[in-house]
Design an enzyme around this catalytic site. Sequence first.
Site, PDB file in Angstrom:
ATOM      1  N   GLU A 244       0.805  -1.231   0.000  1.00 36.46           N
ATOM      2  CA  GLU A 244       0.000   0.000   0.000  1.00 36.46           C
ATOM      3  C   GLU A 244       0.836   1.278   0.000  1.00 36.46           C
ATOM      4  O   GLU A 244       0.676   2.148   0.855  1.00 36.46           O
ATOM      5  CB  GLU A 244      -0.951   0.013   1.194  1.00 36.46           C
ATOM      6  CG  GLU A 244      -1.952  -1.110   1.180  1.00 36.46           C
ATOM      7  CD  GLU A 244      -2.915  -1.098   2.347  1.00 36.46           C
ATOM      8  OE1 GLU A 244      -3.898  -1.851   2.316  1.00 36.46           O
ATOM      9  OE2 GLU A 244      -2.687  -0.317   3.307  1.00 36.46           O
ATOM     10  N   GLU A 452      -5.525  -8.188   0.077  1.00 38.65           N
ATOM     11  CA  GLU A 452      -6.200  -7.919   1.354  1.00 38.65           C
ATOM     12  C   GLU A 452      -7.651  -7.555   1.095  1.00 38.65           C
ATOM     13  O   GLU A 452      -7.962  -6.857   0.137  1.00 38.65           O
ATOM     14  CB  GLU A 452      -5.554  -6.759   2.140  1.00 38.65           C
ATOM     15  CG  GLU A 452      -4.257  -7.085   2.827  1.00 38.65           C
ATOM     16  CD  GLU A 452      -3.739  -5.903   3.653  1.00 38.65           C
ATOM     17  OE1 GLU A 452      -4.559  -5.095   4.142  1.00 38.65           O
ATOM     18  OE2 GLU A 452      -2.511  -5.797   3.821  1.00 38.65           O
TER      19      GLU A 452
END
Length: 548
Positions: A244, A452
């Site tokens: 991320e 995720e």
Amino acid sequence: MGQAAVESIGWGRNTWKLHIYLERYRLERISVAFAQRRGHGDEGVRVYLLFAQLLGCSGNRPQCSCGLSVQVASCLPRTMAFPAGFGWGAATAAYQVEGGWDADGKGPSVWDTFTHQGGDRVFKNQTGDVACGSYTLWEEDLKCIKQLGLTHYRFSLSWSRLLPDGTTGFINQKGIDYYNKMIDDLLANRITPIVTLYHFDLPQTLEDQGGWLSDTIIESFDEYAQFCFKMFGDRVKQWITINEPNMFALLAYDLGAFPPGVPHLGTGGYQAAHNLIKAHARAWHSYDSLFRKEQKGLVSLALFCGWVEPADPNSVSDQEAAKRALAFHLDFFAKPIFIDGDYPEVVKSQIASMSKKQGYPSSRLPEFTEEEKRMIKGTADFFAVQYYSSRLVKYRENDKGERGVLRDVEMDIFPDPAWISVDWVYVVPWGIRKLLKYIKDTYNNPVIYITENGFPQGDPTSLDDTQRWEFFRQIFQELFKAIQLDKVNLQLYCAWSLLDNFEWNQGYSMRFGFFHVDFEDLIRPRVPYTSAKEYAKVIRNNGLEGQL
């Protein structure tokens, strides 16, 4: 049969009603009743065929006459079995689960420093010093993994556990031994490891030298990546360089919510993002040139992205703001890496325009050189994305020249009040399908991994999380539709998370795990939630069982 949904469409002076029958969310068949005038039958059939095509249905052209009802072949298979070989996983990250913050020669990371400083930046000033104790309780984690029947397990390496000062000047063999055992145990149980090199926990020594704001970090990261490829790449075939980076750059170096905790509104996030992109690309090239031929693995990075919709779908300014939001949020990283080596034009023009209004001599967004663009382009072997929620976007002019990423985009972002919320996660399952379709259409139909996705519970919580499991079930339905109807090349799903863990600024107040962890108990027992048992069934069946 389930409840019928009816769509009405205008066709000249006639109304054609499309009746879509669903059997507990599964499209079973379509029956079209034509309320048509004599002589307009062919038009009615064309309308019917158009809608059938839009819904992904197949069927022969029906013969047309007034009032004819037509049955069409199923839009989706009768069972929600995912493609053969589809990967089912769960994920964790080193700082969030390992503990052992200074054990066996590990050096301090920025999160060690940040949490030890206190200051109420983390819920109740909690730390990851012990967390789930996974550094000493790996065998317990492995039992959980096997209980679920995972095909893949995603975890991250602690940079400062392997290289205490962030460089190969000193190598911590006990850190190597720990990860070797994890990898070997997974493979012995036919579980594929997906390894993340960097999940927010920079060695403190490197942060002291400027961290991700300094371009010297690019060389440091490449050295670390090569070290990991050399140590573990004979067995690890799926790598994530950086977790991320789009959210990390914003939280750590723009807003200052993550360590080092110093805000640089409107500048720091862009500078860090610039270096993160180049560091990823360097590591990818190192793998490609030095390791790929022998190891035959894949390398990418994991991008966080929620879906966005215009707050007012009829407002052109809201529509444009939503497009800008996606460009700043996802395309900012994805376009350089997957398409052409450079930022989206709307991002460059928007920041340059704002910078000029604010009196800057040049844009606050750094530029890539032509050589850097060539180096960055095409540096991902699959598209890894992490989805949790969706938001609405409304245009908000930055007429006061405020600094910050949201102000550069010129938008306000907020949830629909009708959406169910669990803390910051709003339950919007259909958003994941729209996001996957966007990635397919924008990035040349890549292989996609969801690395995720999950839903939290507050603390304390019950082991019976039936409602939370319903949210997961809805997600799986949307993934199935994305694969079957949108033809998205989705090959892996990893839930967040295997265990309840340290959730960054929220500490232990939010629980994302399939297994409950008692953080008050020294032995940190793992106990399955209802969702763990249900996820195990999905994995065993390679899809959702029963009537849907």
